[in-house]
Write an enzyme that holds these catalytic residues in place. Structure first.
Site, PDB file in Angstrom:
ATOM      1  N   ASP A  96       0.809  -1.219   0.000  1.00  0.00           N
ATOM      2  CA  ASP A  96       0.000   0.000   0.000  1.00  0.00           C
ATOM      3  C   ASP A  96       0.840   1.266   0.000  1.00  0.00           C
ATOM      4  OD1 ASP A  96       1.063   0.015   2.587  1.00  0.00           O
ATOM      5  OD2 ASP A  96      -0.770  -0.778   3.481  1.00  0.00           O
ATOM      6  N   GLU A 132      -2.920   4.702   3.245  1.00  0.00           N
ATOM      7  CA  GLU A 132      -2.706   3.329   2.784  1.00  0.00           C
ATOM      8  C   GLU A 132      -3.982   2.631   2.335  1.00  0.00           C
ATOM      9  OE1 GLU A 132       0.757   4.320   5.487  1.00  0.00           O
ATOM     10  OE2 GLU A 132      -1.421   4.628   5.509  1.00  0.00           O
ATOM     11  N   HIS A 213       5.780   3.916  13.874  1.00  0.00           N
ATOM     12  CA  HIS A 213       6.237   4.803  12.812  1.00  0.00           C
ATOM     13  C   HIS A 213       5.125   5.348  11.930  1.00  0.00           C
ATOM     14  CE1 HIS A 213       5.653   1.054  10.609  1.00  0.00           C
ATOM     15  NE2 HIS A 213       5.557   1.794   9.527  1.00  0.00           N
ATOM     16  N   HIS A 246      12.178   5.014  14.017  1.00  0.00           N
ATOM     17  CA  HIS A 246      12.050   5.383  12.605  1.00  0.00           C
ATOM     18  C   HIS A 246      12.910   6.617  12.321  1.00  0.00           C
ATOM     19  CE1 HIS A 246      10.014   6.798   8.907  1.00  0.00           C
ATOM     20  NE2 HIS A 246       9.701   5.536   8.746  1.00  0.00           N
TER      21      HIS A 246
END
Length: 383
Positions: A96, A132, A213, A246
């Site tokens: 995605d 997403e 993240h 992240h």
């Protein structure tokens, strides 16, 4: 016949790697791995443990704003030019990501079959996860072949009108990847992880792995998660927390400000994939908003608290491998305490996302899409 595998992030690369390895052994198909440049350096790093090279890097303009529009506007011309020159038999996009969406559009416009790896995941809420969920649905509208990881994902596609013959239930290739890496049992390369592993072994302590993240976790939701981590450490004197952070500067600053210097909390750079697999195996508990970790942890029977309000990976929840806790500080800490006390146990029914055979099944589906005879089986496979 070249099959282009397009990746721009580490999770894409990890999930495409088993398929690339399976294609490399095929008599008529050849993997052609492309790095979009969405996350610089991450794809190359993720492919190294699998012995896979990157065959081409997209030549895109430098990014200044970091917006999705800027990324797509740079990717599309570069992808179109590469597709014109390589002329692959099919283009495989994963999941995605913005790279996946741009790759699907560019291939579709050139009349090249789009193969969607990890197809059919749905929350049916375009706002969660954003963007997403919308990306997945858009790719599904133009894909020629949908490689669904589970029966539920295939059912979601059929509900949306995708013909049954264009869907193959394969399992998730990340299970292939995590099994392959775990079998090698590589020692930790990250110094902080190696030291933490020794400390835990010597002191008889337990490891809690944390990752967070996703865009919807930034800001106040992450603050609540970090507060929960402080509670978990304070309430369990034998727990060590490992938090690979992240690289996004906002996330990194927030985590280090809240937890930097906290006893028994180790903050590291993002772990290389073999180190992440090692941490998953060692962990007593995982707190994460990562989709991939929800799929990987059940291989080791490691319980997962999902730091999201909704998840498109319901199979782990329904199988009793994971629990949805959102970012509520109290709920995270209380559920973690139940797991650490032994009041809450994951089931041991195996990984609901597959048994490590997804790449083989995906190649078989590609053969059918491209009207190829199945690859000859070896004597060992025939027995």
């Amino acid at each position: 016949m070249d099959v282009m595998l397009l990746a721009g992030t580490r999770p894409e690369a990890v999930k495409l790697a088993p398929l690339a390895l399976a294609l490399a052994e095929h008599p008529h198909l050849r993997p052609f791995v492309v790095h979009s440049g969405q996350h610089q350096g991450m794809v190359d790093q993720a492919l190294i443990p699998f012995g896979l090279p990157v065959d081409a890097w997209l030549d895109t303009p430098p990014r200044t704003t970091g917006s999705q529009a800027e990324l797509v506007s740079g990717l599309l011309p570069a992808l179109d030019d590469l597709l014109r020159r390589v002329s692959p038999a099919a283009v495989v996009v994963q999941g995605d990501t913005t790279t996946g969406l741009a790759g699907a559009l560019a291939a579709f416009w050139r009349g090249i079959p789009v193969v969607h790896l990890e197809a059919g995941l749905r929350t049916h809420d375009l706002a969660a996860p954003f963007p997403e969920e919308g990306t997945r649905q858009m790719i599904s509208r133009i894909a020629a072949l949908h490689l669904a990881p589970t029966a539920a994902a295939a059912a979601a596609l059929r509900t949306e009108g995708v013909p049954r013959q264009r869907i193959a239930v394969t399992g998730n290739t990340v299970v292939d990847a995590v099994i392959a890496i775990a079998e090698r049992d590589l020692p930790a390369r990250d110094t902080a992880l190696a030291l933490l592993e020794m400390e835990i072994a010597e002191a008889g302590e337990r490891l809690v792995l944390v990752t967070s993240h996703r865009r919807e976790s930034w800001g106040e939701p992450l603050s609540r998660t970090l507060a929960a981590i402080e509670l978990i450490v304070a309430e369990h004197s034998d727990v060590q927390v490992l938090f690979p952070v992240h690289p996004n500067p906002a996330v990194r600053d927030q985590v280090t400000t809240a937890l930097g210097g906290t006893p028994r909390v180790t903050i590291t750079e993002p772990l290389e994939y073999p180190d992440l697999v090692r941490a998953l195996r060692l962990a007593e508990l995982v707190l994460t908003d990562s989709g991939g970790i929800q799929e990987e942890a059940p291989t080791f029977g490691t319980p997962v608290l999902v730091l999201r309000d909704v998840t498109e990976r319901r199979e782990a929840i329904e199988a009793g491998c994971a629990w949805l806790v959102g970012t509520d500080t109290g709920l995270i800490a209380d559920t973690a305490a139940k797991v650490l006390r032994g009041d809450l146990h994951p089931t041991h029914a195996g990984n609901p996302y597959g048994d490590g055979n997804a790449a083989t099944l995906s190649v078989a589906a590609l053969e059918e899409l491209l009207n190829l005879a199945p690859a000859p089986r070896t004597a060992a496979e025939s027995r």
